[in-house]
Write an enzyme that holds these catalytic residues in place. Sequence first.
Site, PDB file in Angstrom:
ATOM      1  N   CYS A   1      26.421   8.775  -8.486  1.00 30.99           N
ATOM      2  CA  CYS A   1      25.302   9.018  -9.915  1.00 30.99           C
ATOM      3  C   CYS A   1      24.612   8.582 -10.035  1.00 30.99           C
ATOM      4  O   CYS A   1      23.822   7.761  -9.798  1.00 30.99           O
ATOM      5  CB  CYS A   1      26.640   7.522 -10.671  1.00 30.99           C
ATOM      6  SG  CYS A   1      25.941   7.045 -11.731  1.00 30.99           S
TER       7      CYS A   1
ATOM      8  N   CYS B   1      23.700  15.177 -14.802  1.00 34.90           N
ATOM      9  CA  CYS B   1      24.792  13.795 -14.402  1.00 34.90           C
ATOM     10  C   CYS B   1      26.059  14.671 -13.548  1.00 34.90           C
ATOM     11  O   CYS B   1      26.076  15.822 -13.906  1.00 34.90           O
ATOM     12  CB  CYS B   1      25.437  13.537 -15.846  1.00 34.90           C
ATOM     13  SG  CYS B   1      26.431  12.297 -16.113  1.00 34.90           S
TER      14      CYS B   1
HETATM   15  N1  DGL Z   1      27.951  10.605 -13.261  1.00 37.67           N
HETATM   16  C1  DGL Z   1      26.628   9.118 -14.063  1.00 37.67           C
HETATM   17  C2  DGL Z   1      25.723  10.205 -13.826  1.00 37.67           C
HETATM   18  O1  DGL Z   1      25.770  11.385 -12.625  1.00 37.67           O
HETATM   19  C3  DGL Z   1      27.310   9.060 -15.495  1.00 37.67           C
HETATM   20  C4  DGL Z   1      26.997   8.018 -16.176  1.00 37.67           C
HETATM   21  C5  DGL Z   1      27.140   6.852 -17.093  1.00 37.67           C
HETATM   22  O2  DGL Z   1      27.917   6.273 -16.644  1.00 37.67           O
HETATM   23  O3  DGL Z   1      26.608   7.671 -18.372  1.00 37.67           O
HETATM   24  O4  DGL Z   1      24.739   9.463 -14.440  1.00 37.67           O
END
Ligand code: DGL
Length: 278
Positions: free
Chosen positions: A77, A187
């Site tokens: 993440c 993301c």
């Molecule tokens: N997959 C997360 C990232 O790479 C998402 C973050 C979220 O939950 O807003 O930033």
Amino acid sequence: MDNPNVKLSIGVFDSGIGGISVLAEIIKILPSEEFIYFADTLHAPYGDKPEGVVRALSIKAAEFLSSIGIKCLVVACNTATGAAINEIRKMCVFPVIGMEPAVKPAVELALNGKILVMATPLTLKSKKFNELIRHHKHRSEIVPLPCPGLVEIIEKGHIHGQEIEDYLSRIFSTVDKEDVSSVVLGCTHYVLIKEEIKKAVGKEIVVIDGNYGTAKQVRTVLKDERLLNVIFRERSEISLKTNIRFFISGNGKEVTRRCRQLLQNEGIICESEFSHCG
Ligand code: DGL
């Protein structure tokens, strides 16, 4: 001699299903490993929350996986990495690998035009991201494109269709695409809609994510630490079979089903039946 922890699983976590896009790349190059995946769906999205809150949630997730026993942790993440990677590294006795928007590979392509970075509002505000831009800005113009609300649509499992199309056409209507040469997916959730993003930006613009780079980094770190599992696991022409334990903090059954489906779309079958829905 191998490290005594070699048989432990690799821990992977994200706020939700986005980290599955990273996990799939890791499984493809490390098919002999076993995995524990934690999706903190009870608290998703992370990207619209204050940094201190995301830091605390990320530390809690790392503590949880550490308490089960893992040989390495992948923070799949970008938002959690930006908010908490230093603190997580300090508290873990095993290697910790984080995400970083793939700005460096985009700059290295040396294309003629701006680099657009799609990410959560919190990632784009983070110190880590702003240092990354500062480091590369003499070579390319890097333009942040915050995408509030996009993770929520993807979390609902709506990775194709009208809602995504409308969102992307709205967000790209604010951008002069003529000047853009590449789009970085900062993301891990956005990688799940890479084809839709490619459609929305058009063929001339290159869309880049950092997942393969992260998977290679995991392999390098495990090799250096003598933590690579070399047990042979069955690999057929059409599918990879892997043991994954899922831990989901909210709406567990449905989220586990989505995770399995996303992996299956990549030719990966989860053999393990275990999953904990908290
Ligand atoms: N997959 C997360 C990232 O790479 C998402 C973050 C979220 O939950 O807003 O930033």
